[in-house]
Design a protein around this motif. Structure first.
Motif, mmCIF file in Angstrom:
data_model
loop_
_atom_site.group_PDB
_atom_site.id
_atom_site.type_symbol
_atom_site.label_atom_id
_atom_site.label_comp_id
_atom_site.label_asym_id
_atom_site.label_seq_id
_atom_site.Cartn_x
_atom_site.Cartn_y
_atom_site.Cartn_z
ATOM 1 N N MET A 26 -42.102 28.621 -15.011
ATOM 2 C CA MET A 26 -40.916 29.410 -14.652
ATOM 3 C C MET A 26 -39.904 28.607 -13.839
ATOM 4 S SD MET A 26 -41.040 32.481 -15.839
ATOM 5 C CE MET A 26 -40.016 33.487 -14.750
ATOM 6 N N LEU A 27 -40.123 27.309 -13.713
ATOM 7 C CA LEU A 27 -39.293 26.515 -12.796
ATOM 8 C C LEU A 27 -37.806 26.592 -13.144
ATOM 9 C CD1 LEU A 27 -39.554 24.632 -10.338
ATOM 10 C CD2 LEU A 27 -39.483 22.708 -11.924
ATOM 11 N N HIS A 28 -37.473 26.537 -14.430
ATOM 12 C CA HIS A 28 -36.050 26.561 -14.830
ATOM 13 C C HIS A 28 -35.388 27.882 -14.447
ATOM 14 C CE1 HIS A 28 -38.519 28.197 -18.012
ATOM 15 N NE2 HIS A 28 -37.485 28.665 -18.661
ATOM 16 N N LEU A 33 -31.742 30.518 -10.503
ATOM 17 C CA LEU A 33 -31.498 31.582 -9.527
ATOM 18 C C LEU A 33 -31.096 30.994 -8.174
ATOM 19 C CD1 LEU A 33 -31.529 34.634 -9.236
ATOM 20 C CD2 LEU A 33 -33.981 34.533 -8.740
ATOM 21 N N VAL A 34 -31.789 29.942 -7.765
ATOM 22 C CA VAL A 34 -31.443 29.270 -6.502
ATOM 23 C C VAL A 34 -30.036 28.675 -6.596
ATOM 24 C CG1 VAL A 34 -32.002 27.336 -4.969
ATOM 25 C CG2 VAL A 34 -33.836 28.749 -5.916
ATOM 26 N N ALA A 35 -29.735 28.067 -7.741
ATOM 27 C CA ALA A 35 -28.451 27.369 -7.900
ATOM 28 C C ALA A 35 -27.258 28.315 -7.787
ATOM 29 C CB ALA A 35 -28.426 26.641 -9.243
ATOM 30 N N VAL A 36 -27.449 29.573 -8.169
ATOM 31 C CA VAL A 36 -26.323 30.531 -8.078
ATOM 32 C C VAL A 36 -26.380 31.337 -6.783
ATOM 33 C CG1 VAL A 36 -26.085 30.708 -10.574
ATOM 34 C CG2 VAL A 36 -27.538 32.368 -9.357
ATOM 35 N N GLU A 62 -37.089 20.209 -6.374
ATOM 36 C CA GLU A 62 -35.918 19.592 -5.751
ATOM 37 C C GLU A 62 -35.165 18.729 -6.765
ATOM 38 O OE1 GLU A 62 -34.721 20.223 -2.901
ATOM 39 O OE2 GLU A 62 -36.354 21.343 -1.972
ATOM 40 N N ALA A 63 -35.912 18.029 -7.601
ATOM 41 C CA ALA A 63 -35.285 17.157 -8.598
ATOM 42 C C ALA A 63 -34.504 17.970 -9.628
ATOM 43 C CB ALA A 63 -36.353 16.318 -9.298
ATOM 44 N N LEU A 64 -35.093 19.069 -10.081
ATOM 45 C CA LEU A 64 -34.408 19.894 -11.088
ATOM 46 C C LEU A 64 -33.179 20.561 -10.486
ATOM 47 C CD1 LEU A 64 -34.281 20.979 -13.938
ATOM 48 C CD2 LEU A 64 -35.948 22.751 -13.314
ATOM 49 N N ALA B 98 -33.860 22.410 -20.437
ATOM 50 C CA ALA B 98 -34.045 21.065 -21.008
ATOM 51 C C ALA B 98 -34.330 20.029 -19.913
ATOM 52 C CB ALA B 98 -32.798 20.665 -21.799
ATOM 53 N N TYR B 99 -33.619 20.131 -18.801
ATOM 54 C CA TYR B 99 -33.825 19.160 -17.717
ATOM 55 C C TYR B 99 -35.260 19.214 -17.198
ATOM 56 C CZ TYR B 99 -28.675 19.004 -17.305
ATOM 57 O OH TYR B 99 -27.333 18.870 -17.540
ATOM 58 N N ARG B 100 -35.831 20.407 -17.212
ATOM 59 C CA ARG B 100 -37.208 20.534 -16.716
ATOM 60 C C ARG B 100 -38.144 19.593 -17.483
ATOM 61 N NH1 ARG B 100 -41.099 25.517 -18.072
ATOM 62 N NH2 ARG B 100 -40.487 24.656 -20.075
ATOM 63 N N PHE B 101 -37.916 19.467 -18.789
ATOM 64 C CA PHE B 101 -38.796 18.608 -19.595
ATOM 65 C C PHE B 101 -38.766 17.168 -19.088
ATOM 66 C CE2 PHE B 101 -38.395 22.169 -22.479
ATOM 67 C CZ PHE B 101 -39.635 22.221 -23.099
ATOM 68 N N VAL B 102 -37.571 16.685 -18.791
ATOM 69 C CA VAL B 102 -37.488 15.265 -18.418
ATOM 70 C C VAL B 102 -38.009 15.033 -16.998
ATOM 71 C CG1 VAL B 102 -35.127 15.116 -17.470
ATOM 72 C CG2 VAL B 102 -36.084 13.197 -18.765
ATOM 73 N N ILE B 103 -37.806 16.003 -16.126
ATOM 74 C CA ILE B 103 -38.349 15.869 -14.765
ATOM 75 C C ILE B 103 -39.882 15.804 -14.836
ATOM 76 C CG2 ILE B 103 -38.639 17.042 -12.535
ATOM 77 C CD1 ILE B 103 -35.808 16.110 -12.818
ATOM 78 N N LEU B 104 -40.480 16.678 -15.621
ATOM 79 C CA LEU B 104 -41.946 16.698 -15.725
ATOM 80 C C LEU B 104 -42.463 15.434 -16.421
ATOM 81 C CD1 LEU B 104 -42.637 20.471 -16.562
ATOM 82 C CD2 LEU B 104 -42.660 19.325 -14.343
ATOM 83 N N GLU B 105 -41.683 14.907 -17.363
ATOM 84 C CA GLU B 105 -42.077 13.651 -18.017
ATOM 85 C C GLU B 105 -42.079 12.500 -17.014
ATOM 86 O OE1 GLU B 105 -43.255 12.727 -20.846
ATOM 87 O OE2 GLU B 105 -43.109 14.568 -21.998
#
Lengths: 73, 220
Positions: A26-28, A33-36, A62-64, B98-105
């Motif tokens: 569910m990270l995305h 939600l955090v970003a908005v 944090e990276a995402l 989509a970004y989640r995929f690359v972060i996890l990779e």
């Protein structure tokens, strides 16, 4: 923070913690939600608890979030 | 780039326009799809490079090796996205998904790369580094010596062999959790669960012996 509180905090576990698999699934959604400016912690307390306790998942969060914010600029 | 499992996807009803456009072109035919894949790859590569450069030095990875890791992470992420495009339900923006995929990779590849270092301890137990790891001040050793001795006893007496192995590797020897998962042929979720149970047991033991308070405030 001194050593006592750091160790105490590290050993404490939160029963709401959903674990890595569910948090990453569910990270995305959580990050958007955090970003908005939404209250992601209130809506997903189990994910919030996990991200506080799990170093690798917290770093991925944090990276995402950084990626979303940077590409939104 | 070749088409992989390309099918006509059902686009979720309530998508933002940008996400809908991504799904339309990635699920469509020909040059438009190829251009979208190239653009997606470029975006993911930028994220992979930034993350790899940020995390790499801590894991003693740099230079061409780090760049290769980022390129591979971006390529694998694009591949995974094309395969799983039909699973995108519009719960977030497409790009966030989509970004989640690359972060996890990037995380997974850094975990695998960790074991190429020649100096990685796994069997050794360097308990002397523990005070510094938690920020215990050497000048106040008389205050925390008994606490850490009790922690060490609890590690030996309260944990299962697997829990002890994982605790020693991550907490005492400072092995990253993802790297340990690779070494043990496991995954992040399973290792975290083992650590979760170990932390709960150790705290209970320290509370029972009067070293930590049985409340939610912690010791300041």
């Amino acid at each position: 923070m001194n050593g006592w509180s750091a160790l105490d905090r590290f050993l404490r576990t939160d029963p709401r913690d959903v674990g890595c698999a569910k948090a990453m699934e569910m990270l995305h959604v959580y990050v958007d939600l955090v970003a908005v400016g939404g209250d992601a912690e209130e809506r997903y307390p189990g994910i919030a608890a996990h991200l506080r306790a799990c170093g690798p998942c917290g770093e991925d969060f944090e990276a995402l979030l950084a990626a979303v914010r940077e590409t939104a600029d | 780039m070749t088409a992989v499992n390309r099918v006509v996807y059902e686009i979720p009803a309530r998508l933002d326009p940008e996400s809908a456009e991504w799904l339309r072109v990635l699920g469509g035919p020909g040059a438009g799809r190829e251009a979208a894949l190239a653009r997606l790859h470029e975006m993911l590569l930028g994220i992979a490079q930034r993350e790899a450069r940020r995390r790499g030095p801590r894991l003693l990875i740099a230079g061409p090796e780090l760049e290769d890791l980022a390129y591979q992470a971006a390529a694998d992420a694009v591949m995974a996205i094309t395969v799983k495009l039909g699973q995108f339900r519009g719960e977030s923006r497409f790009t966030t998904w989509a970004y989640r995929f690359v972060i996890l990779e990037v995380s997974a590849k850094l975990g695998r790369h960790f074991w190429r270092r020649p100096d990685v301890p796994l069997e050794a137990e360097d308990w002397d580094r523990l005070p510094d790891r938690f920020g215990f001040e050497p000048a106040r050793e008389s205050e925390w010596r008994d606490l850490l001795a009790a922690l060490r006893r609890a590690v030996d007496t309260e944990l299962t062999a697997r829990q002890r192995e994982v605790f020693i590797a991550i907490v005492v020897n400072d092995v990253p959790l993802d790297a340990l998962a690779v070494r043990l042929g496991s995954n992040r979720n399973a290792i975290y669960k083992i650590m979760f149970d170990a932390r709960r047991k150790l705290r209970a033991a320290l509370v029972a012996n009067g070293y930590l308070d049985d409340d939610d405030s912690g010791r300041s």
